[in-house]
Scaffold this active site. Structure first.
Site, PDB file in Angstrom:
ATOM      1  N   LYS A  90      -3.999  21.484  19.832  1.00 38.13           N
ATOM      2  CA  LYS A  90      -2.822  20.995  19.122  1.00 38.13           C
ATOM      3  C   LYS A  90      -3.191  20.736  17.661  1.00 38.13           C
ATOM      4  O   LYS A  90      -4.302  20.306  17.344  1.00 38.13           O
ATOM      5  CB  LYS A  90      -2.300  19.709  19.765  1.00 38.13           C
ATOM      6  CG  LYS A  90      -0.911  19.310  19.278  1.00 38.13           C
ATOM      7  CD  LYS A  90      -0.352  18.123  20.051  1.00 38.13           C
ATOM      8  CE  LYS A  90       1.083  17.842  19.618  1.00 38.13           C
ATOM      9  NZ  LYS A  90       1.662  16.669  20.299  1.00 38.13           N
ATOM     10  N   ASN A 126      11.947  21.448  21.285  1.00 32.72           N
ATOM     11  CA  ASN A 126      11.109  20.270  21.095  1.00 32.72           C
ATOM     12  C   ASN A 126      11.280  19.754  19.673  1.00 32.72           C
ATOM     13  O   ASN A 126      11.518  20.521  18.740  1.00 32.72           O
ATOM     14  CB  ASN A 126       9.630  20.595  21.377  1.00 32.72           C
ATOM     15  CG  ASN A 126       8.928  21.214  20.187  1.00 32.72           C
ATOM     16  OD1 ASN A 126       8.419  20.513  19.311  1.00 32.72           O
ATOM     17  ND2 ASN A 126       8.910  22.553  20.129  1.00 32.72           N
ATOM     18  N   ASN A 185      -1.314  26.309  10.660  1.00 36.04           N
ATOM     19  CA  ASN A 185       0.082  26.078  11.021  1.00 36.04           C
ATOM     20  C   ASN A 185       0.941  26.131   9.755  1.00 36.04           C
ATOM     21  O   ASN A 185       1.154  25.133   9.083  1.00 36.04           O
ATOM     22  CB  ASN A 185       0.224  24.731  11.731  1.00 36.04           C
ATOM     23  CG  ASN A 185       1.609  24.518  12.303  1.00 36.04           C
ATOM     24  OD1 ASN A 185       2.576  25.140  11.873  1.00 36.04           O
ATOM     25  ND2 ASN A 185       1.714  23.627  13.278  1.00 36.04           N
ATOM     26  N   PHE A 186       1.429  27.341   9.452  1.00 36.87           N
ATOM     27  CA  PHE A 186       2.340  27.550   8.340  1.00 36.87           C
ATOM     28  C   PHE A 186       3.778  27.646   8.848  1.00 36.87           C
ATOM     29  O   PHE A 186       4.615  28.271   8.199  1.00 36.87           O
ATOM     30  CB  PHE A 186       2.015  28.854   7.603  1.00 36.87           C
ATOM     31  CG  PHE A 186       0.767  28.823   6.765  1.00 36.87           C
ATOM     32  CD1 PHE A 186       0.451  27.712   5.988  1.00 36.87           C
ATOM     33  CD2 PHE A 186      -0.072  29.924   6.725  1.00 36.87           C
ATOM     34  CE1 PHE A 186      -0.694  27.701   5.197  1.00 36.87           C
ATOM     35  CE2 PHE A 186      -1.217  29.923   5.930  1.00 36.87           C
ATOM     36  CZ  PHE A 186      -1.523  28.807   5.171  1.00 36.87           C
ATOM     37  N   SER A 187       4.073  27.037   9.994  1.00 32.87           N
ATOM     38  CA  SER A 187       5.301  27.433  10.674  1.00 32.87           C
ATOM     39  C   SER A 187       6.044  26.378  11.466  1.00 32.87           C
ATOM     40  O   SER A 187       7.122  26.659  11.988  1.00 32.87           O
ATOM     41  CB  SER A 187       4.977  28.601  11.613  1.00 32.87           C
ATOM     42  OG  SER A 187       3.826  28.313  12.397  1.00 32.87           O
ATOM     43  N   CYS A 188       5.503  25.167  11.604  1.00 33.48           N
ATOM     44  CA  CYS A 188       6.230  24.136  12.357  1.00 33.48           C
ATOM     45  C   CYS A 188       7.589  23.916  11.694  1.00 33.48           C
ATOM     46  O   CYS A 188       7.655  23.570  10.512  1.00 33.48           O
ATOM     47  CB  CYS A 188       5.442  22.838  12.385  1.00 33.48           C
ATOM     48  SG  CYS A 188       6.239  21.544  13.374  1.00 33.48           S
ATOM     49  N   LYS A 226      -0.319  31.332  11.290  1.00 33.01           N
ATOM     50  CA  LYS A 226       0.793  31.299  12.248  1.00 33.01           C
ATOM     51  C   LYS A 226       2.116  31.320  11.494  1.00 33.01           C
ATOM     52  O   LYS A 226       2.402  30.435  10.697  1.00 33.01           O
ATOM     53  CB  LYS A 226       0.691  30.061  13.131  1.00 33.01           C
ATOM     54  CG  LYS A 226       1.660  30.064  14.314  1.00 33.01           C
ATOM     55  CD  LYS A 226       1.344  28.929  15.265  1.00 33.01           C
ATOM     56  CE  LYS A 226       2.227  28.966  16.501  1.00 33.01           C
ATOM     57  NZ  LYS A 226       1.894  27.875  17.448  1.00 33.01           N
ATOM     58  N   ASN A 253       6.147  31.179  15.768  1.00 33.97           N
ATOM     59  CA  ASN A 253       6.321  29.781  16.131  1.00 33.97           C
ATOM     60  C   ASN A 253       7.770  29.613  16.580  1.00 33.97           C
ATOM     61  O   ASN A 253       8.540  30.563  16.641  1.00 33.97           O
ATOM     62  CB  ASN A 253       5.991  28.863  14.947  1.00 33.97           C
ATOM     63  CG  ASN A 253       5.537  27.478  15.383  1.00 33.97           C
ATOM     64  OD1 ASN A 253       6.000  26.945  16.395  1.00 33.97           O
ATOM     65  ND2 ASN A 253       4.631  26.871  14.627  1.00 33.97           N
ATOM     66  N   THR A 254       8.167  28.396  16.853  1.00 32.44           N
ATOM     67  CA  THR A 254       9.488  28.160  17.427  1.00 32.44           C
ATOM     68  C   THR A 254      10.615  28.387  16.419  1.00 32.44           C
ATOM     69  O   THR A 254      10.426  28.347  15.206  1.00 32.44           O
ATOM     70  CB  THR A 254       9.582  26.720  17.968  1.00 32.44           C
ATOM     71  OG1 THR A 254       9.183  25.808  16.935  1.00 32.44           O
ATOM     72  CG2 THR A 254       8.677  26.545  19.176  1.00 32.44           C
TER      73      THR A 254
END
Length: 424
Positions: A90, A126, A185-188, A226, A253-254
């Site tokens: 995570k 989420n 994480n370039f995408s949350c 990502k 990602n989402t």
């Protein structure tokens, strides 16, 4: 069983040793990618699921995607014990105190009537943030996992604010634990965009290029970027990330979403004290969208980056071996699963592996490389589809009409030529 002709020897200083001995070209920085492992040509009774990605050897292409399934030592250990090819932890940042999650933070969409509790789950939203555990705790657990599973692939997912020094510190600290690679994480889609984190970077190519430059100048292990699907053309940030030095792309990602409104109390879901916020959508319903994004990235990588040792990790709605095969057929080296594990448990990897092997046997594929990217060639433009169909129609008409002229009759084929022009 195939023998291994070359292995990467892992030690505390293996990355530094490799960097010193690898031949350098004057225009390139030292490679972060380790030696590949090649199998002998000895025939196998069963399809071989193993893959080597950016120098990292995995027993199969199934990777735990960053999220709750990689949130602590206990669950990551479980993933390795069950047989997952790799684990992406995570996402962590320097200051976990700024991360405050709420409950409930999930909402599900089921097939059938809205609000039904009996239908199959096809969508999952989420509003969960990155890890809220202290960084030092996560680092200790990374180190412990690598000590206990030295031959398994552990990837750190990291995210930071728009601060070069912070990124450099975070990279240095996670690398000291012995992790094998980093996913950025370039995408949350819902995590602290006001601090230029997550998708706020992935949606801004200029910002992405600058931050990727910081990261790749510091990192000594392979870096995957990502990507967010919440953008018009996902190939643009993917191209920037690769040009800036990243060895791999993870997608998708989402998807930003609102799961629904409760028609009894008129409040949105997931409902926290009567209120909600848009969140990230995943599970089976996003699979077709993810396939399209991965296809676009794979075609761009093939046409613009050629044979460079780059990788693509497909993400989105994977619950069966067939789902995974589709990503690989579109050019993915690995396939990540997050929501699927939350729904079906860590044992899902056995089902995925068995079903992927069945697919490979049906098509006489012996390795993942045998069919990686095979289906890319069948994607084209709509204009080309029209032309292809027009040509096919003309050919069928010609066959139905038989001979076009009396001069085309032959003696040997006279009976068949006569039959070709009969209507019944």
């Amino acid at each position: 069983m195939a023998s291994l002709s070359l292995t990467q020897i892992r030690s505390k200083n293996s990355v530094a040793d490799f960097a010193r001995h690898r031949r350098r070209t004057p225009w390139a920085r030292p490679s972060r990618v380790g030696f590949k492992v090649f199998a002998s040509s000895e025939a196998r009774a069963e399809p071989d699921l193993s893959v080597t990605v950016n120098g990292l050897r995995m027993p199969n292409p199934f990777v735990i995607g960053s999220g709750p399934p990689g949130t602590n030592y206990t669950v990551m250990k479980r993933a390795f014990d069950e047989g997952w090819g790799a684990v992406i932890a995570k996402t962590v940042s320097l200051d976990a105190a700024k991360v405050i999650n709420v409950t409930p933070r999930y909402a599900r969409l089921r097939a059938g009537a809205n609000g039904s509790t009996k239908g199959q789950i096809i969508g999952w939203e989420n509003i969960e943030l990155i890890s809220d555990r202290p960084l030092e705790t996560m680092l200790k657990e990374f180190k412990k996992l690598k000590e206990e599973y030295p031959d398994r692939i552990l990837i750190a997912s990291i995210m930071e604010e728009y601060d070069k020094a912070a990124w450099e510190e975070l990279i240095d600290r996670v690398e000291q634990t012995g992790i094998d690679a980093i996913e950025i994480n370039f995408s949350c889609p819902h995590g602290m965009p006001e601090r230029k984190m997550g998708a706020a970077v992935g949606q801004d190519c200029a910002l992405l290029e600058e931050v990727s430059g910081w990261i790749n100048a510091k990192a000594t292990v392979p870096v995957w970027a990502k990507m967010t699907p919440n953008i018009t053309d996902i190939t643009q940030p993917a191209r920037v990330a690769l040009t800036s030095g990243c060895e791999g792309i993870s997608a998708i990602n989402t998807i930003m979403s609102v799961m629904g409104i409760n028609l009894d109390n008129l409040r949105p879901e997931p409902c926290v004290e009567g209120y909600s916020t848009p969140g990230g959508y995943s599970s089976k319903a996003v699979h077709p969208i993810a396939l399209a994004k991965v296809m676009s990235i794979a075609k761009m990588m093939k046409s613009e980056f050629g044979d460079k040792d780059l990788s693509l990790s497909g993400i989105g709605g994977v619950e069966t071996g067939g789902d995974a095969a589709e990503f690989i057929l579109l050019g993915a080296n690995t396939v990540q699963v997050c929501t699927g594990v939350m729904m079906h448990g860590y044992g899902l990897v056995k089902k995925l592996s068995d079903e992927l092997k069945d697919f490979m046997k049906a098509h006489n594929f012996s390795s993942i490389e045998d069919f990686k990217g095979v289906s890319l060639q069948y994607f084209t433009t709509h204009m080309d589809l029209v032309q292809r169909q027009q040509e096919a129609i003309q050919q069928r008409k010609a066959i139905r009409k038989g001979l076009k002229s009396d001069k085309d009759w032959t003696g040997d084929g006279f009976v068949k030529e006569s039959e070709s022009m009969a209507s019944n």
